[in-house]
Design an enzyme around this catalytic site. Structure first.
Site, PDB file in Angstrom:
ATOM      1  CG  HIS A 260      -2.017   1.239   1.315  1.00 43.26           C
ATOM      2  ND1 HIS A 260      -3.079   1.185   0.982  1.00 43.26           N
ATOM      3  CD2 HIS A 260      -1.675   2.436   1.847  1.00 43.26           C
ATOM      4  CE1 HIS A 260      -3.617   2.574   1.316  1.00 43.26           C
ATOM      5  NE2 HIS A 260      -2.860   3.245   1.632  1.00 43.26           N
ATOM      6  CD  GLU A 261       1.398   3.649   3.840  1.00 46.02           C
ATOM      7  OE1 GLU A 261       1.502   4.771   3.043  1.00 46.02           O
ATOM      8  OE2 GLU A 261       0.193   3.425   4.370  1.00 46.02           O
ATOM      9  CG  HIS A 264       0.133   6.230  -0.584  1.00 40.91           C
ATOM     10  ND1 HIS A 264      -0.913   7.022  -1.062  1.00 40.91           N
ATOM     11  CD2 HIS A 264      -0.377   5.525   0.492  1.00 40.91           C
ATOM     12  CE1 HIS A 264      -2.102   6.825  -0.477  1.00 40.91           C
ATOM     13  NE2 HIS A 264      -1.640   5.917   0.260  1.00 40.91           N
ATOM     14  CD  GLU A 290      -5.533   6.041   0.812  1.00 43.07           C
ATOM     15  OE1 GLU A 290      -5.676   4.847   0.715  1.00 43.07           O
ATOM     16  OE2 GLU A 290      -4.384   6.548   1.248  1.00 43.07           O
TER      17      GLU A 290
HETATM   18 ZN    ZN Z   1      -2.860   5.362   1.857  1.00 43.83          ZN
END
Ligand code: ZN
Length: 496
Positions: A260-261, A264, A290
């Protein structure tokens, strides 16, 4: 005047911003516990300087002159963004703003205590006051928005108002709530006991580091550290930092927070050199950000294609725990649906329902339709209605998130919007690219280039709907998300 006149101010604004970002990164990762009280003084001073730089009368003069000139697309976006920042900052009386910031710091500490002691009454007066002040500020800033809540929504997702969000959440309510009920009634029970065995922290660190690099995290432009709650911080496109959190009895948690990160981070690392270090040199919006992290984490990272080449490696790493677990079992495990009370631990299907509850309550609070005494009961009723479970206490209910204590209203919806934007992008990619093959062959460079070309490079030059329209030919449309979730989970649970 020309754009070069603005450049000195851009550089100063960026330098102050970076110093503040570095302080906040440091507080979350390395700084000793007692440092905050004294460091806060420097942070306050730098924030004041930043405020002065943004609202400097000389800058205003330059900006209003530039506004009338022929500029490049990115220059135009910078001028527009800066003018909006000035408008937002100037409309709120400085003294009130300062007082509110101080109150928020206290409120966060009170919230922490209230959560620990399961005592909503302790936090309630603060919450009430924060909402009142946030509404007052929204009133100052309001231009042509239909309601006060629209004003704060704009802070996180420009162009998205209650009208669009109601439409979005109504579709979720209509399709995903019944789908969850069907799954809960289904005889199929997925066993994922393997996930909660003992996993060495050092080995997890080693594997996740490899995994981040595998999906495209560039260690020459980024670092990975640890923190209580995983997050991403960026200074510019050559310095993006992420954190993760390792649990010795939960393998999945770090795996998916790392992916997830990384999503980003890849976004930030791919922003064009020409606009990094400017006010538009970061992601387009919270929702767009997101969308990228959730695209990597859920759409790609929880697919069978992704794990086909990766799972054997994971199995070798943790042979004692995973030897007997097949790829199929593992992929089912990481997609298991289970209604739970805590948002940050929710699975892909139930996650947006947690957001929907917060959205409904925020809307009510901003419309003055809430009795704060009754708020915990209202929260619990909505959990029962949408997820079929009721919190046993307020710590695992209304007190679970820090957002409201920090004055972040209008923030929650962007998490769910992100998932929906990701699904829309994915639907388009499935029609026009060989995305599943890229993932199965581990070719993340091609994927990265694609996202860079259509989304990442532009930073905040374009808004979410502009980016979506350029890429998919259509503005935001929640139907792709509903379809994606419905197809994926009816198949997983053999429903129809
Ligand atoms: Zn996030």
């Amino acid at each position: 005047m020309n754009f070069q006149d603005l450049q000195t101010y851009i550089d100063k604004r960026q330098a102050l911003n970076q110093a503040l970002t570095l302080f906040s990164w440091d507080q979350e990762t390395e700084a000793p516990e007692k440092s905050m009280a004294l460091t806060a003084k420097s942070v306050g001073l730098l924030s004041g300087e930043l405020f002065k730089t943004i609202t400097d009368p000389k800058v205003k003069e330059i900006l209003s002159d530039l506004e009338k000139q022929e500029l490049t697309i990115s220059q135009k976006a910078i001028v527009k963004k800066w003018l909006k920042d000035i408008r937002d900052l100037e409309k709120i009386p400085a003294q009130k703003y300062q007082e509110h910031q101080e109150r928020l710091m206290i409120a966060q500490r009170v919230w922490q205590k209230a959560k620990l002691e399961n005592n909503y009454q302790l936090f309630m007066p603060y919450l009430k006051e924060i909402v009142a002040t946030e509404k007052e500020f929204a009133q100052y800033r309001k231009t042509n928005e239909a309601c006060l809540y629209d004003v704060v929504l704009e802070d996180y997702e420009p162009g998205f108002h209650v009208e669009q969000l109601d439409e979005f959440f109504n579709q979720l309510k209509e399709h995903i709530v019944p789908l969850l009920k069907e799954i809960q009634a289904s005889p199929i029970k997925i066993d994922k006991e393997y996930n909660y065995k003992h996993y060495s922290l050092n080995k997890q660190k080693e594997f996740n580091r490899w995994l981040a690099g595998y999906v495209g995290f560039d260690f020459k432009k980024g670092v990975i550290k640890e923190s209580e709650h995983p997050f991403t911080t960026e200074f510019h496109n050559h310095d993006v930092r992420i954190t993760t959190h390792y649990y010795k009895n939960n393998l999945e948690s770090a795996l998916f927070s790392t992916i997830h990160e990384s999503g980003h981070a890849i976004y930030e690392m791919n922003i064009d050199d020409d606009i990094t270090m400017t006010p538009v040199g970061s992601g387009a919006s919270m929702g767009m950000h997101e969308s990228q992290s959730r695209f990597y984490e859920n759409i790609i990272g929880r697919s069978e294609e992704f794990w086909k080449p990766v799972y054997p490696r994971l199995q070798t790493f943790f042979a004692d725990n995973l030897e007997e677990v097949s790829l199929e079992q593992f992929v089912q495990g990481i997609n298991k649906v289970e209604a739970s009370l805590i948002r940050t631990e929710a699975d892909e299907l139930t996650y947006p329902l947690h957001i929907m509850i917060r959205y409904e309550l925020e809307k009510k609070m901003f419309a003055g339709e809430v009795d704060f005494e009754q708020l915990p009961q209202l929260w619990n009723q909505l959990y029962q209605e949408y997820l079929g479970i009721t919190p046993q206490n307020d710590s695992e209910g209304i007190l679970q998130d820090i957002h409201w204590a920090g004055g972040s209203f209008g923030y929650f919806p962007s998490y769910a919007l992100g998932s929906a934007i990701a699904a829309q992008i994915y639907a388009h990619m499935q029609k026009t690219t060989a995305v599943a093959d890229w993932v199965e062959s581990g070719d993340f460079q091609v994927l990265k280039k694609y996202l860079q070309e259509y989304i990442h490079q532009y930073g905040a030059i374009y808004q979410t709907n502009e980016l979506l329209e350029k890429l998919t030919g259509e503005k935001f449309n929640p139907k792709y998300y509903i379809e994606y979730l419905t197809n994926k989970f009816t198949k997983l649970y053999h429903l129809r």
